[in-house]
Design a protein around this motif. Structure first.
Motif, short mmCIF file in Angstrom:
data_model
loop_
_atom_site.label_atom_id
_atom_site.label_comp_id
_atom_site.label_asym_id
_atom_site.label_seq_id
_atom_site.Cartn_x
_atom_site.Cartn_y
_atom_site.Cartn_z
N MET A 1 0.92 -1.22 -0.10
CA MET A 1 0.06 0.25 -0.08
C MET A 1 1.01 1.21 0.01
O MET A 1 1.83 1.38 0.63
CB MET A 1 -0.60 -0.04 1.35
CG MET A 1 -2.22 0.11 0.97
SD MET A 1 -3.35 0.20 2.67
CE MET A 1 -4.93 0.71 1.95
N SER A 2 0.53 2.22 -0.72
CA SER A 2 1.18 3.60 -0.78
C SER A 2 0.89 4.36 0.25
O SER A 2 -0.13 4.23 1.05
CB SER A 2 0.83 4.13 -1.98
OG SER A 2 -0.23 4.84 -2.00
N ASP A 5 -2.35 5.90 -0.02
CA ASP A 5 -3.56 4.80 0.42
C ASP A 5 -3.53 4.67 1.72
O ASP A 5 -4.76 4.67 2.40
CB ASP A 5 -3.26 3.41 -0.25
CG ASP A 5 -3.15 3.38 -2.02
OD1 ASP A 5 -4.40 4.13 -2.35
OD2 ASP A 5 -2.69 2.54 -2.37
N HIS A 6 -2.63 4.61 2.68
CA HIS A 6 -2.53 4.43 3.87
C HIS A 6 -3.15 5.71 4.48
O HIS A 6 -3.93 5.85 5.42
CB HIS A 6 -1.13 4.26 4.61
CG HIS A 6 -0.71 2.97 4.55
ND1 HIS A 6 -1.38 1.98 4.98
CD2 HIS A 6 0.65 2.65 4.09
CE1 HIS A 6 -0.56 0.79 4.75
NE2 HIS A 6 0.75 1.12 4.15
N ALA A 9 -7.07 5.48 4.11
CA ALA A 9 -7.61 4.72 4.96
C ALA A 9 -7.64 5.06 6.26
O ALA A 9 -8.72 4.70 6.92
CB ALA A 9 -6.83 3.40 4.86
N GLY A 39 1.10 -3.04 9.36
CA GLY A 39 0.04 -2.44 8.35
C GLY A 39 -1.32 -2.45 8.60
O GLY A 39 -2.21 -2.31 7.93
#
Ligand code: THU
Length: 136
Positions: A1-2, A5-6, A9, A39
């Protein structure tokens, strides 16, 4: 995940947590989310109390959820609240975060529309006292 994206989210998790806040006294609902070293995302809300000083912050709830799930490092943090200025963790929560996060840990301040401001924990709590100060 980039990282982006993190970020989205984590902000979404903080926003969802904010909806669960128990803040009948201040009416200031806050949600927080931490990304752990595996993560995974852990979220929490503020939980106020009729005995006002017994309430606690969303960041404390999120950290508690992380520790309970076996997470031991916070690698990114998001806070969601609605205020004229971006809402950053209070002083006490900066120190609570410091226990599990490094100076370069991003702290994202969001509102219901998304990201408002980006900081690092080191910028919010410079020259901090942490676990490395204590003897093994
Ligand atoms: N609060 C948080 O939960 N996190 C923050 O970053 C700022 C403040 C809570 C504490 C209290 O329940 C309410 O917001 C008003 O201070």
């Amino acid at each position: 995940m980039s990282m982006l994206d993190h970020q989205s989210a984590l902000i979404a998790a903080a926003r969802a947590a904010r909806a669960m806040a128990h803040a009948p006294y201040s009416r200031f609902a806050v949600g927080a989310a931490v990304l752990d070293e595996q993560g995974r995302i852990h979220a929490g809300c503020n939980v106020e109390n009729a005995a006002y000083p017994q309430g606690w912050c969303a960041e404390a709830s999120a950290l508690s959820a992380m520790v309970m799930a076996g997470g031991r490092r916070a690698v990114a943090v998001a806070v969601c609240a609605v205020a004229p200025q971006p809402v950053t963790p209070c002083g006490g929560c900066r120190q609570k975060l410091r226990e599990f996060a490094a100076d370069d840990c991003p702290v994202w301040a969001a509102d219901e529309s998304g990201l408002r401001a980006a900081y690092t924990l080191g910028a919010l709590l410079p020259h901090s006292f942490g676990p490395d100060h204590l003897p093994e």
